[in-house]
Design a protein around this motif. Structure first.
Motif, mmCIF file in Angstrom:
data_model
loop_
_atom_site.group_PDB
_atom_site.id
_atom_site.type_symbol
_atom_site.label_atom_id
_atom_site.label_comp_id
_atom_site.label_asym_id
_atom_site.label_seq_id
_atom_site.Cartn_x
_atom_site.Cartn_y
_atom_site.Cartn_z
ATOM 1 N N LEU A 15 0.821 -1.210 0.000
ATOM 2 C CA LEU A 15 0.000 0.000 0.000
ATOM 3 C C LEU A 15 0.859 1.266 0.000
ATOM 4 O O LEU A 15 0.435 2.305 -0.488
ATOM 5 C CB LEU A 15 -0.941 0.003 1.205
ATOM 6 N N GLY A 16 2.070 1.172 0.519
ATOM 7 C CA GLY A 16 2.964 2.324 0.586
ATOM 8 C C GLY A 16 3.786 2.554 -0.675
ATOM 9 O O GLY A 16 4.616 3.468 -0.719
ATOM 10 N N ARG A 17 3.553 1.764 -1.710
ATOM 11 C CA ARG A 17 4.336 1.901 -2.952
ATOM 12 C C ARG A 17 4.232 3.287 -3.566
ATOM 13 O O ARG A 17 5.218 3.825 -4.055
ATOM 14 C CB ARG A 17 3.864 0.882 -3.991
ATOM 15 N N ILE A 18 3.030 3.862 -3.562
ATOM 16 C CA ILE A 18 2.844 5.173 -4.192
ATOM 17 C C ILE A 18 3.703 6.206 -3.471
ATOM 18 O O ILE A 18 4.415 6.989 -4.103
ATOM 19 C CB ILE A 18 1.363 5.602 -4.185
ATOM 20 N N TYR A 19 3.636 6.202 -2.158
ATOM 21 C CA TYR A 19 4.397 7.171 -1.364
ATOM 22 C C TYR A 19 5.893 7.039 -1.657
ATOM 23 O O TYR A 19 6.569 8.028 -1.929
ATOM 24 C CB TYR A 19 4.112 6.972 0.122
ATOM 25 N N ARG A 20 6.398 5.811 -1.613
ATOM 26 C CA ARG A 20 7.834 5.606 -1.835
ATOM 27 C C ARG A 20 8.237 6.029 -3.250
ATOM 28 O O ARG A 20 9.284 6.655 -3.450
ATOM 29 C CB ARG A 20 8.221 4.149 -1.563
ATOM 30 N N ALA A 21 7.402 5.704 -4.233
ATOM 31 C CA ALA A 21 7.712 6.072 -5.618
ATOM 32 C C ALA A 21 7.687 7.589 -5.793
ATOM 33 O O ALA A 21 8.548 8.153 -6.474
ATOM 34 C CB ALA A 21 6.719 5.400 -6.570
ATOM 35 N N ARG A 22 6.720 8.253 -5.178
ATOM 36 C CA ARG A 22 6.654 9.715 -5.282
ATOM 37 C C ARG A 22 7.838 10.367 -4.590
ATOM 38 O O ARG A 22 8.371 11.375 -5.079
ATOM 39 C CB ARG A 22 5.346 10.234 -4.685
ATOM 40 N N GLN A 23 8.259 9.816 -3.468
ATOM 41 C CA GLN A 23 9.420 10.362 -2.755
ATOM 42 C C GLN A 23 10.683 10.241 -3.603
ATOM 43 O O GLN A 23 11.485 11.166 -3.680
ATOM 44 C CB GLN A 23 9.615 9.651 -1.411
ATOM 45 N N LYS A 24 10.841 9.081 -4.238
ATOM 46 C CA LYS A 24 12.023 8.871 -5.074
ATOM 47 C C LYS A 24 12.014 9.845 -6.243
ATOM 48 O O LYS A 24 13.041 10.440 -6.576
ATOM 49 C CB LYS A 24 12.052 7.423 -5.573
ATOM 50 N N LYS A 25 10.858 10.040 -6.868
ATOM 51 C CA LYS A 25 10.754 10.984 -7.984
ATOM 52 C C LYS A 25 11.029 12.405 -7.500
ATOM 53 O O LYS A 25 11.721 13.174 -8.169
ATOM 54 C CB LYS A 25 9.384 10.925 -8.636
ATOM 55 N N LYS A 26 10.527 12.744 -6.338
ATOM 56 C CA LYS A 26 10.759 14.083 -5.777
ATOM 57 C C LYS A 26 12.256 14.335 -5.598
ATOM 58 O O LYS A 26 12.756 15.408 -5.941
ATOM 59 C CB LYS A 26 10.043 14.210 -4.427
ATOM 60 N N HIS A 27 12.984 13.336 -5.104
ATOM 61 C CA HIS A 27 14.431 13.484 -4.921
ATOM 62 C C HIS A 27 15.139 13.664 -6.262
ATOM 63 O O HIS A 27 16.056 14.490 -6.381
ATOM 64 C CB HIS A 27 15.020 12.292 -4.168
ATOM 65 N N LEU A 28 14.706 12.909 -7.263
ATOM 66 C CA LEU A 28 15.301 13.057 -8.593
ATOM 67 C C LEU A 28 15.009 14.438 -9.179
ATOM 68 O O LEU A 28 15.889 15.077 -9.758
ATOM 69 C CB LEU A 28 14.790 11.967 -9.540
#
Length: 182
Positions: A15-28
Motif C-alpha cells: 500500500l505504501g508503494r505510491i508514497y515511496r515512488a513519489r518520494q524517489k521521484k521528488k528526490h530526482l
C-alpha cells in the motif's frame, strides 16, 4: 502470530508503494533542479568551478548535459513506477466495500498520501478512530484470497527491500560511530 504480523507488514508495504515512488521521484526532481540552477547561475553566483574546457570526449559541458539527460530518464521511469503503484494500490483497495469509511481512509492515506492529521480532519473523526477503521480495513483485506496471493507474490521483494533498508541503517549507524570516534 508472527506470520500474521508479517502478512500485515507486507500488505502495508504494498500500500505504501505510491508514497515511496513519489518520494524517489521528488528526490530526482530536486537533484535535476539543483544541477540546472548551478549550471545556469552566473559565474560567482553559486560556489562552483567553471566546467573544465578539455578536448576529452566525456568531459566538459557535454558531460553535464548527458548526466542531466540520465536523470531525466530516471524521472520518466519513476513516473511509470508511480502509475504502476497507483494501479496496484487501487486493485488492493477495490477489495474493500465501495462506500465504506475504511476504504475512504485507505484511499486518503495510500492514494492521496495524506498525513493522519488531514485524514482525521477530512472524515471528521478522532485519530484513534481513524486508526481503528484503518486497522479494520487491513484485517478485511488480509481475509481476501486475492490479497493473500499478492502478498505471497511480493514476499521476496519485500524481504529484499527490508534487507536493503537494514543494510542502509547499519551503514548509517557505522558512519555516525566513525564520526563520533574521530
Amino acid at each position: 502470530m508472527k506470520k500474521e504480523n508479517e502478512r500485515e507488514e507486507i500488505l502495508k508495504w504494498l500500500l505504501g508503494r505510491i508514497y515511496r515512488a513519489r518520494q524517489k521521484k521528488k528526490h530526482l526532481d530536486e537533484r535535476l533542479e539543483k544541477i540546472r540552477a548551478e549550471r545556469n547561475a552566473p559565474l560567482g553566483g553559486v560556489r562552483c568551478k567553471p566546467l573544465p574546457r578539455t578536448s576529452g570526449e566525456d568531459e566538459g559541458a557535454a558531460r553535464i548535459v548527458l548526466k542531466m539527460s540520465e536523470i531525466e530518464d530516471k524521472i520518466y521511469k519513476q513516473q511509470e513506477e508511480i502509475e504502476q503503484a497507483i494501479v496496484c494500490v487501487m486493485d488492493i483497495l477495490d477489495e474493500l466495500p465501495w462506500d465504506s469509511l475504511e476504504r475512504e481512509i485507505c484511499e486518503m492515506r495510500h492514494i492521496d498520501t495524506k498525513p493522519w492529521k488531514e485524514i482525521q480532519d477530512s472524515i471528521p473523526m478522532s485519530r484513534s478512530q481513524c486508526y481503528k477503521r484503518y486497522n479494520s480495513a487491513i484485517a478485511m483485506l488480509l481475509s481476501k484470497e486475492k490479497i493473500e496471493r499478492m502478498i505471497e507474490e511480493n514476499r521476496e521483494s519485500y524481504e529484499k527491500w527490508q534487507a536493503d533498508r537494514g543494510m542502509l541503517w547499519q551503514q548509517e549507524r557505522q558512519r555516525k560511530q566513525n564520526q563520533k570516534n574521530k
